[in-house]
Design a protein around this motif. Structure first.
Motif, PDB file in Angstrom:
ATOM      1  N   GLU A   1       0.834  -1.128   0.018  1.00  0.00           N
ATOM      2  CA  GLU A   1       0.088   0.088   0.047  1.00  0.00           C
ATOM      3  C   GLU A   1       0.955   1.206   0.037  1.00  0.00           C
ATOM      4  OE1 GLU A   1      -3.247   1.138  -0.067  1.00  0.00           O
ATOM      5  OE2 GLU A   1      -2.272   3.091   0.104  1.00  0.00           O
ATOM      6  N   ARG A   2       0.524   2.242  -0.761  1.00  0.00           N
ATOM      7  CA  ARG A   2       1.554   3.168  -1.056  1.00  0.00           C
ATOM      8  C   ARG A   2       1.349   4.250   0.010  1.00  0.00           C
ATOM      9  NH1 ARG A   2       0.051   6.785  -6.521  1.00  0.00           N
ATOM     10  NH2 ARG A   2       0.921   8.452  -5.230  1.00  0.00           N
TER      11      ARG A   2
ATOM     12  N   HIS B   1      -6.943   6.105   4.383  1.00  0.00           N
ATOM     13  CA  HIS B   1      -6.536   7.451   4.157  1.00  0.00           C
ATOM     14  C   HIS B   1      -7.343   8.270   3.286  1.00  0.00           C
ATOM     15  CE1 HIS B   1      -5.312   6.474   0.068  1.00  0.00           C
ATOM     16  NE2 HIS B   1      -5.011   4.977   0.400  1.00  0.00           N
TER      17      HIS B   1
ATOM     18  N   SER C   1     -10.170   5.911  -2.820  1.00  0.00           N
ATOM     19  CA  SER C   1     -11.680   6.055  -3.245  1.00  0.00           C
ATOM     20  C   SER C   1     -12.391   5.882  -1.888  1.00  0.00           C
ATOM     21  CB  SER C   1     -12.127   5.032  -4.083  1.00  0.00           C
ATOM     22  OG  SER C   1     -11.263   5.457  -5.345  1.00  0.00           O
ATOM     23  N   HIS C   2     -11.919   5.587  -0.877  1.00  0.00           N
ATOM     24  CA  HIS C   2     -12.748   5.288   0.492  1.00  0.00           C
ATOM     25  C   HIS C   2     -12.696   6.295   1.512  1.00  0.00           C
ATOM     26  CE1 HIS C   2      -8.481   3.692   1.624  1.00  0.00           C
ATOM     27  NE2 HIS C   2      -8.869   4.394   2.673  1.00  0.00           N
TER      28      HIS C   2
ATOM     29  N   ARG D   1     -20.240   4.489   3.387  1.00  0.00           N
ATOM     30  CA  ARG D   1     -20.517   4.065   1.936  1.00  0.00           C
ATOM     31  C   ARG D   1     -22.079   3.483   1.895  1.00  0.00           C
ATOM     32  NH1 ARG D   1     -17.265   7.251   1.032  1.00  0.00           N
ATOM     33  NH2 ARG D   1     -15.633   6.898  -0.330  1.00  0.00           N
ATOM     34  N   VAL D   2     -22.873   3.751   1.236  1.00  0.00           N
ATOM     35  CA  VAL D   2     -24.225   3.044   0.965  1.00  0.00           C
ATOM     36  C   VAL D   2     -24.360   1.621   0.432  1.00  0.00           C
ATOM     37  CG1 VAL D   2     -26.531   3.202  -0.219  1.00  0.00           C
ATOM     38  CG2 VAL D   2     -24.994   5.079   0.136  1.00  0.00           C
TER      39      VAL D   2
ATOM     40  N   VAL E   1       4.140   0.810  -5.483  1.00  0.00           N
ATOM     41  CA  VAL E   1       4.583  -0.032  -6.457  1.00  0.00           C
ATOM     42  C   VAL E   1       4.567   0.928  -7.807  1.00  0.00           C
ATOM     43  CG1 VAL E   1       3.836  -1.892  -8.303  1.00  0.00           C
ATOM     44  CG2 VAL E   1       3.331  -1.981  -5.719  1.00  0.00           C
TER      45      VAL E   1
ATOM     46  N   CYS F   1     -13.274  13.134  -3.574  1.00  0.00           N
ATOM     47  CA  CYS F   1     -13.093  11.649  -3.551  1.00  0.00           C
ATOM     48  C   CYS F   1     -12.995  11.219  -5.019  1.00  0.00           C
ATOM     49  CB  CYS F   1     -13.961  10.890  -2.816  1.00  0.00           C
ATOM     50  SG  CYS F   1     -13.833   9.478  -2.280  1.00  0.00           S
TER      51      CYS F   1
ATOM     52  N   LYS G   1     -19.481  -1.431  -1.318  1.00  0.00           N
ATOM     53  CA  LYS G   1     -20.216  -2.351  -0.603  1.00  0.00           C
ATOM     54  C   LYS G   1     -19.885  -3.905  -0.937  1.00  0.00           C
ATOM     55  CE  LYS G   1     -23.698  -0.437  -2.897  1.00  0.00           C
ATOM     56  NZ  LYS G   1     -23.070   0.275  -3.984  1.00  0.00           N
TER      57      LYS G   1
HETATM   58  C1  LIG Z   1     -17.418  10.315  -3.301  1.00  0.00           C
HETATM   59  C2  LIG Z   1     -17.531   8.703  -3.483  1.00  0.00           C
HETATM   60  C3  LIG Z   1     -18.804   8.188  -2.840  1.00  0.00           C
HETATM   61  C4  LIG Z   1     -18.884   6.574  -3.128  1.00  0.00           C
HETATM   62  N1  LIG Z   1     -19.944   6.278  -2.567  1.00  0.00           N
HETATM   63  C5  LIG Z   1     -20.144   4.838  -2.559  1.00  0.00           C
HETATM   64  C6  LIG Z   1     -21.284   4.282  -2.180  1.00  0.00           C
HETATM   65  O1  LIG Z   1     -22.048   4.817  -1.318  1.00  0.00           O
HETATM   66  N2  LIG Z   1     -21.557   3.001  -1.916  1.00  0.00           N
HETATM   67  C7  LIG Z   1     -20.310   2.121  -2.566  1.00  0.00           C
HETATM   68  O2  LIG Z   1     -20.685   0.841  -2.410  1.00  0.00           O
HETATM   69  N3  LIG Z   1     -19.323   2.751  -3.163  1.00  0.00           N
HETATM   70  C8  LIG Z   1     -19.135   3.843  -3.181  1.00  0.00           C
HETATM   71  N4  LIG Z   1     -18.159   4.632  -3.600  1.00  0.00           N
HETATM   72  C9  LIG Z   1     -17.206   3.556  -4.481  1.00  0.00           C
HETATM   73  C10 LIG Z   1     -16.326   3.153  -3.453  1.00  0.00           C
HETATM   74  O3  LIG Z   1     -15.932   3.809  -2.366  1.00  0.00           O
HETATM   75  C11 LIG Z   1     -14.966   2.605  -4.166  1.00  0.00           C
HETATM   76  O4  LIG Z   1     -15.536   1.816  -5.434  1.00  0.00           O
HETATM   77  C12 LIG Z   1     -14.077   1.596  -3.304  1.00  0.00           C
HETATM   78  O5  LIG Z   1     -13.677   2.258  -2.174  1.00  0.00           O
HETATM   79  C13 LIG Z   1     -12.903   1.248  -4.093  1.00  0.00           C
HETATM   80  O6  LIG Z   1     -11.959   0.389  -3.366  1.00  0.00           O
HETATM   81  P1  LIG Z   1     -10.644   0.057  -3.783  1.00  0.00           P
HETATM   82  O7  LIG Z   1     -10.214  -0.873  -2.774  1.00  0.00           O
HETATM   83  O8  LIG Z   1     -10.756  -0.379  -5.251  1.00  0.00           O
HETATM   84  O9  LIG Z   1     -10.022   1.479  -3.917  1.00  0.00           O
HETATM   85  P2  LIG Z   1      -9.161   2.321  -2.593  1.00  0.00           P
HETATM   86  O10 LIG Z   1     -10.031   2.345  -1.385  1.00  0.00           O
HETATM   87  O11 LIG Z   1      -8.830   3.768  -3.398  1.00  0.00           O
HETATM   88  O12 LIG Z   1      -7.763   1.598  -2.537  1.00  0.00           O
HETATM   89  C14 LIG Z   1      -7.004   1.210  -3.548  1.00  0.00           C
HETATM   90  C15 LIG Z   1      -5.727   1.552  -2.692  1.00  0.00           C
HETATM   91  O13 LIG Z   1      -4.589   1.121  -3.667  1.00  0.00           O
HETATM   92  C16 LIG Z   1      -3.353   1.883  -3.159  1.00  0.00           C
HETATM   93  N5  LIG Z   1      -2.426   2.080  -4.294  1.00  0.00           N
HETATM   94  C17 LIG Z   1      -2.860   2.506  -5.522  1.00  0.00           C
HETATM   95  N6  LIG Z   1      -1.739   2.543  -6.171  1.00  0.00           N
HETATM   96  C18 LIG Z   1      -0.876   1.968  -5.662  1.00  0.00           C
HETATM   97  C19 LIG Z   1       0.350   1.823  -6.068  1.00  0.00           C
HETATM   98  N7  LIG Z   1       1.054   1.786  -7.123  1.00  0.00           N
HETATM   99  N8  LIG Z   1       1.230   1.022  -5.101  1.00  0.00           N
HETATM  100  C20 LIG Z   1       0.827   0.634  -3.815  1.00  0.00           C
HETATM  101  N9  LIG Z   1      -0.285   1.108  -3.472  1.00  0.00           N
HETATM  102  C21 LIG Z   1      -1.388   1.855  -4.201  1.00  0.00           C
HETATM  103  C22 LIG Z   1      -4.093   3.305  -2.704  1.00  0.00           C
HETATM  104  O14 LIG Z   1      -3.326   4.421  -1.988  1.00  0.00           O
HETATM  105  C23 LIG Z   1      -5.456   2.986  -1.965  1.00  0.00           C
HETATM  106  O15 LIG Z   1      -5.340   2.781  -0.666  1.00  0.00           O
HETATM  107  C24 LIG Z   1     -17.831   5.907  -3.754  1.00  0.00           C
HETATM  108  C25 LIG Z   1     -16.529   6.591  -4.018  1.00  0.00           C
HETATM  109  C26 LIG Z   1     -16.317   7.831  -3.889  1.00  0.00           C
HETATM  110  C27 LIG Z   1     -15.299   8.635  -4.238  1.00  0.00           C
END
Ligand SMILES: Cc1cc2nc3c(=O)[nH]c(=O)nc-3n(C[C@H](O)[C@H](O)[C@H](O)COP(=O)(O)OP(=O)(O)OC[C@H]3O[C@@H](n4cnc5c(N)ncnc54)[C@H](O)[C@@H]3O)c2cc1C
Length: 390
Positions: free
Chosen positions: A32-33, A38, A42-43, A48-49, A174, A321, A354
């Motif tokens: 995790e970078r 944090h 996207s979180h 989150r709904v 990465v 976000c 979700k």
């Molecule tokens: C405003 C907003 C509202 C939302 N509302 C909802 C909702 O109500 N309900 C719902 O279900 N979803 C919702 N979502 C979507 C949901 O939050 C995302 O789909 C979900 O959090 C994505 O999870 P993730 O683990 O893919 O991404 P992230 O939580 O962003 O995790 C990805 C991680 O990868 C790390 N990373 C990236 N690149 C690298 C690298 N090169 N090396 C090491 N680490 C790296 C990042 O630092 C990050 O921590 C919403 C999103 C936003 C922005």
């Protein structure tokens, strides 16, 4: 299943993948970078709904139900002294024109999957929730809907992954994945080179730079703004005892949470659309402007004034976000076209949180069972390649 697997990304999806893969016997390391939980991915934004009345497609409904069971299990496992509830079933009320295609899809999903729901007319929406909508509009109430609290959810996923044997490195960015070798290699920003047998890319909005140029075009980073309104003190009690709500309008789906949903200062709301007319397709997670401008808040204020006046008040907070969208809004969960040892879980298009536990299971199956893994067709390359482009 054995072997060494590196998971790039420690958000909800990466952590759920780590748990699923470690539970299958793999030696899993999450890179995790930034840090655990944090504001730069996207979180951010506390909650989150979660909803079963899923207008994005019927195939999603069983995955919501599966994930909600995991959120409940993680909550039970944290025991006394844990950070508290993960899944809050506050209920969900959705409203819109009776002809609105998304609202109709949401109701159809309830009917197809036997999801408990009831329909309301405009007068009942006003009386029960203070929602002001045109007389021809209707509402759909699903008592199972609600929200997931982000930090306890990520804590629960990490604990489960750790228990299954996964390890974590933070401040580990990465920069490059090197395939085409007997072993896969992962180059960190620090210059360190790690080797492994398989890789999961769960990098959220930072996915594109880890892909070959031709695959990047499927995804688009979107800047979205969350804001917290401070209603007048006399309205706060009513809005605290409130469901999650979503209203389908021509300008997008405006949605929000009960007042003080996560011990926060206000009533959180946002507008959800995969894409806005004229949005910059070249936006990157590195360069996005994270300041919030009056122009970002104007549509949210106008929505409250028109439809939920009790919630109008000064802004208590706001934040930017990031979504990472596909043109259809469907997720991409599949093997890398150039190297089947790499799996992508991305393009969650602003509705993926979700589903994190179910996505973790699907990724586990892809790496464990290969071609016999039962991943819904809407998440696979053929669906995306046959669909619209940006
Ligand atoms: C405003 C907003 C509202 C939302 N509302 C909802 C909702 O109500 N309900 C719902 O279900 N979803 C919702 N979502 C979507 C949901 O939050 C995302 O789909 C979900 O959090 C994505 O999870 P993730 O683990 O893919 O991404 P992230 O939580 O962003 O995790 C990805 C991680 O990868 C790390 N990373 C990236 N690149 C690298 C690298 N090169 N090396 C090491 N680490 C790296 C990042 O630092 C990050 O921590 C919403 C999103 C936003 C922005």
């Amino acid at each position: 299943m054995g072997g060494r697997i590196i998971v790039v990304g420690g958000g909800a999806v990466g952590l759920a993948c780590a748990e699923s893969l470690a539970a299958r016997g793999a030696e899993v390391q999450v890179l995790e970078r930034f840090s655990h939980v944090h504001e730069l991915g996207s979180h951010g934004g506390h909650t989150r709904v979660t909803r079963r009345a899923y207008h994005e497609g019927s195939a999603y409904v069983p995955l919501v139900v599966e994930s909600e069971e995991v959120w409940e299990r993680l909550e039970a496992e944290q025991g006394a002294g844990g950070p508290g509830s993960i899944l809050v079933r506050a209920g969900l009320v959705e409203a819109g024109s009776a002809q609105d295609p998304d609202l109709r899809e949401a109701i159809a999903a309830c009917e197809a999957h036997g999801i408990e729901h009831s329909l309301l007319d405009a007068a009942a929406l006003r009386e029960r929730y203070g929602l002001r909508v045109p007389p021809s509009w209707i509402g759909c109430v699903t008592p199972d809907g609600g929200y997931v609290r982000v930090e306890p959810a990520l804590d629960g996923l990490r604990r489960a992954a750790q228990r299954a044997g996964a390890t974590f490195r933070y401040d580990a960015r990465v920069n490059e994945l090197v395939s085409g070798q007997p072993e896969l290699r992962v180059l960190l920003e620090s210059g360190e080179l790690l080797t492994c047998d398989q890789i999961v890319i769960a990098a959220g909005a930072y996915l594109q730079p880890l892909l070959p140029t031709r695959l990047r075009a499927l995804f688009a980073v979107r800047r979205r703004v969350l804001a917290w309104s401070s209603p007048a003190p006399e309205a706060q009690a009513q809005l605290r005892d409130f469901p999650v709500w979503a209203v389908f309008t021509d300008a997008g789906m405006f949605y929000g949470f009960p007042y003080g949903d996560d011990g926060t200062r206000g009533l959180k709301l946002a507008c959800h659309r995969y894409t806005e007319p004229g949005e910059d397709r070249r936006l990157s997670a590195e360069s996005v402007d994270r300041r919030v401008y009056p122009g970002d808040l104007g549509p949210l204020r106008a929505f409250l004034e028109d439809h939920l006046p009790a919630a109008v008040g000064p802004w208590a907070g706001s934040k930017v976000c990031l979504y990472n969208c596909t043109p259809t809004g469907d997720f991409l969960i599949d093997r890398h076209p150039d190297d089947p040892r790499i799996v992508l879980a991305g393009g969650l298009s602003g509705h993926g949180f979700k589903f994190a536990p179910a996505i973790g299971r699907l990724v586990g199956e892809l790496l464990d069972k290969g071609a016999s893994a039962e991943v819904p067709a809407i998440f696979r390359w053929p669906h995306h390649l046959a669909g619209p482009s940006w």
